[in-house]
Design a protein around this motif. Structure first.
Motif, PDB file in Angstrom:
ATOM      1  N   ASP A 170       0.823  -1.214   0.000  1.00 21.09           N
ATOM      2  CA  ASP A 170       0.000   0.000   0.000  1.00 21.09           C
ATOM      3  C   ASP A 170       0.855   1.260   0.000  1.00 21.09           C
ATOM      4  OD1 ASP A 170      -2.197  -1.604   0.034  1.00 21.09           O
ATOM      5  OD2 ASP A 170      -3.056  -0.792   1.883  1.00 21.09           O
ATOM      6  N   GLU A 171       1.985   1.199   0.666  1.00 15.03           N
ATOM      7  CA  GLU A 171       2.878   2.361   0.760  1.00 15.03           C
ATOM      8  C   GLU A 171       3.341   2.817  -0.620  1.00 15.03           C
ATOM      9  OE1 GLU A 171       7.226   3.411   2.800  1.00 15.03           O
ATOM     10  OE2 GLU A 171       6.255   1.470   3.158  1.00 15.03           O
ATOM     11  N   ALA A 172       3.483   1.855  -1.560  1.00 10.01           N
ATOM     12  CA  ALA A 172       4.034   2.174  -2.873  1.00 10.01           C
ATOM     13  C   ALA A 172       3.138   3.097  -3.695  1.00 10.01           C
ATOM     14  CB  ALA A 172       4.281   0.878  -3.653  1.00 10.01           C
ATOM     15  N   TYR A 173       1.853   3.185  -3.349  1.00 14.03           N
ATOM     16  CA  TYR A 173       0.924   3.993  -4.137  1.00 14.03           C
ATOM     17  C   TYR A 173       0.973   5.474  -3.786  1.00 14.03           C
ATOM     18  CZ  TYR A 173      -1.040  -0.476  -5.566  1.00 14.03           C
ATOM     19  OH  TYR A 173      -1.213  -1.748  -6.093  1.00 14.03           O
ATOM     20  N   ASN A 174       1.769   5.831  -2.764  1.00 11.27           N
ATOM     21  CA  ASN A 174       1.791   7.241  -2.359  1.00 11.27           C
ATOM     22  C   ASN A 174       3.130   7.586  -1.719  1.00 11.27           C
ATOM     23  OD1 ASN A 174       0.520   9.785  -2.089  1.00 11.27           O
ATOM     24  ND2 ASN A 174       0.040   9.363   0.056  1.00 11.27           N
ATOM     25  N   LEU A 175       4.237   7.256  -2.400  1.00  7.82           N
ATOM     26  CA  LEU A 175       5.564   7.571  -1.873  1.00  7.82           C
ATOM     27  C   LEU A 175       5.880   9.048  -2.083  1.00  7.82           C
ATOM     28  CD1 LEU A 175       7.581   4.492  -3.195  1.00  7.82           C
ATOM     29  CD2 LEU A 175       7.065   5.007  -0.798  1.00  7.82           C
ATOM     30  N   LYS A 192      -7.527  -3.907  -6.280  1.00  7.57           N
ATOM     31  CA  LYS A 192      -7.707  -3.871  -4.829  1.00  7.57           C
ATOM     32  C   LYS A 192      -8.021  -2.446  -4.378  1.00  7.57           C
ATOM     33  CE  LYS A 192      -3.966  -3.625  -2.399  1.00  7.57           C
ATOM     34  NZ  LYS A 192      -2.765  -4.014  -1.642  1.00  7.57           N
ATOM     35  N   ARG A 193      -8.221  -2.301  -3.091  1.00  6.66           N
ATOM     36  CA  ARG A 193      -8.411  -0.983  -2.493  1.00  6.66           C
ATOM     37  C   ARG A 193      -7.336  -0.768  -1.438  1.00  6.66           C
ATOM     38  NH1 ARG A 193     -13.306   1.662  -3.362  1.00  6.66           N
ATOM     39  NH2 ARG A 193     -14.869   0.425  -4.483  1.00  6.66           N
ATOM     40  N   ILE A 194      -6.792   0.429  -1.389  1.00  9.79           N
ATOM     41  CA  ILE A 194      -5.803   0.765  -0.374  1.00  9.79           C
ATOM     42  C   ILE A 194      -6.472   0.756   1.001  1.00  9.79           C
ATOM     43  CG2 ILE A 194      -4.343   2.626   0.510  1.00  9.79           C
ATOM     44  CD1 ILE A 194      -3.784   3.444  -2.334  1.00  9.79           C
ATOM     45  N   GLY A 195      -5.727   0.211   1.966  1.00 10.72           N
ATOM     46  CA  GLY A 195      -6.207   0.262   3.340  1.00 10.72           C
ATOM     47  C   GLY A 195      -7.069  -0.896   3.759  1.00 10.72           C
ATOM     48  N   GLN A 196      -7.043  -1.985   3.005  1.00 14.48           N
ATOM     49  CA  GLN A 196      -7.869  -3.132   3.348  1.00 14.48           C
ATOM     50  C   GLN A 196      -7.116  -4.172   4.165  1.00 14.48           C
ATOM     51  OE1 GLN A 196     -11.270  -3.038   2.353  1.00 14.48           O
ATOM     52  NE2 GLN A 196     -10.479  -0.968   2.030  1.00 14.48           N
TER      53      GLN A 196
END
Length: 388
Positions: free
Chosen positions: A168-173, A326-330
């Motif tokens: 998930d971290e990779a989607y908002n570095l 997918k969804r972030i934070g799941q």
């Protein structure tokens, strides 16, 4: 800032980044270990043999298509960089002749394929009774990996050293900004990367001996049952796994040859086992006494350059190549994931998984890159990326 992020800078990750760029996708590479880290045990690419010798189990195996694409694609690499990629003969020697049902699926497109039978007047390597012969590609693994890294950078694709806590971290570095697509080429890292945590991923330990043997400019393999080795050391009644041996010359003027024949499932050790190294030297010498030079009398005369250990990123059931939406934070406690405070929790994203290739990374890298790019374009097109 970017259309997609590639996680991992081994041969698979870098090949995918180059393919994505060639198709007009703005991409960055994020990795813990990068191409210049040619002595790092954190990833497998620098430690490979390596040559094209397909492990695919027939045409129905997806790896067959990846390997076919790579075999043909390496011709271009050899023309551009003959110091990194070269075509040489390969002898796959056998104790038993393969029947029609076991015929090698690639015999119709590799160069000069032949089924051979040894005789007193025409002995095969190691005096084995049968062999498959063809011409194949050899690569200088650490230099080829560095070459890919240099090519990536020359095209303006950044390689960012960063150790991720979760996918998930990779989607908002901070260094790349918000993206909607990640390509997961983390190899063994996919076993522990939060949000992936694939329990089917395991290490297949490899150990090789790099030697100086300029008289040997061909590959010789005796690897029947190579993948039959297991980590079941607790069962004293288990039949001892077959011992394999192979040699792969490296391109370049050094006259180096990689000797191997070691495959240990579930073994995380990266320390060289000198007893195993001795076994490899002995078995390879039986296949090719020329390893010891013109005046050599035994395996003890082979000039050892180094002992190398790497962990093949293998996976039960074969490599994973698929698009997951997918969804972030799941997964897990989202407030523990770096950057999650400023991310869009629940945002729909995609991940193309490209990992679990074991020891086949180099020989199917170009095919994997094509398939991963196809999936990326499919997803980004669905997201209406205008530039595509």
């Amino acid at each position: 800032m970017y259309d997609a992020i590639v996680l991992g800078s081994g041969v698979v990750g870098l090949s995918i980044a180059l393919e994505l760029h060639s198709r007009g996708i703005k991409v960055a590479v994020v990795a813990r270990d990068i191409a210049e880290d040619s002595t790092s045990i954190g990833f497998a690419s620098p430690w490979a043999g390596c040559n094209w010798f397909s492990f695919a189990n027939g045409l129905s195996d997806p790896a067959a298509e990846w390997d076919r694409i790579t075999y043909h694609g390496l011709d271009k690499v050899a023309k551009e960089r003959p110091d990194l990629c070269e075509k040489v003969p390969v002898w796959n020697v056998l104790e038993k002749r393969k029947g029609p049902a076991e015929a090698l699926w690639y015999k119709d497109f590799v160069t000069n394929y032949k089924d051979l039978e040894g005789s007193s007047s025409n002995p095969l390597p190691g005096n084995k009774p049968f062999a498959n012969y063809f011409e194949t590609w050899i690569l200088h693994a650490p230099n080829y990996t560095r070459y890919l890294g240099e090519k990536v950078k020359s095209l303006g694709i950044p390689i960012i050293r960063h150790r991720l806590s979760s996918i998930d971290e990779a989607y908002n570095l901070p260094s790349t900004g918000k993206v909607s697509l990640v390509i997961n080429a983390t190899g063994l890292g996919s076993r522990s990367l939060v949000g992936v945590e694939d329990e089917k991923v395991y290490p297949a330990r490899g150990q090789t001996v790099l030697v100086k043997a300029p008289l040997v400019r061909e590959c010789i393999f005796h690897v029947e049952g190579f993948f039959a080795e297991t980590d079941d050391d607790k069962d004293e009644t288990a039949k001892a796994p077959p011992q394999a041996a192979y040699m792969i010359p490296r391109p370049g003027p050094e006259g180096h040859v990689v000797l191997g024949g070691h495959y240990r499932v579930g073994d995380w050790s990266t320390n060289a086992d000198l007893k195993e190294a001795e076994r490899i030297l002995q078995d390879c010498y039986k296949l090719c006494p020329r390893l010891a030079g013109p005046n050599g009398k035994s395996w003890k005369d082979i000039e050892v350059v180094s002992h190398n250990v790497g962990l093949r990123p293998a996976r039960e059931g074969g490599a994973r190549m698929e698009l997951e939406e997918k969804r972030i934070g799941q997964v897990g406690s989202q407030n523990l994931i770096p950057g999650s405070v400023n991310s869009s929790k629940g945002r729909k994203v995609g991940v193309v998984h490209a990992y679990g290739v074991g020891g086949a990374g180099f020989q199917n890298s170009l095919g994997l890159a094509e398939k991963a790019a196809d999936l990326a374009i499919k997803y980004l097109g669905h997201q209406s990326i205008a530039k595509l």
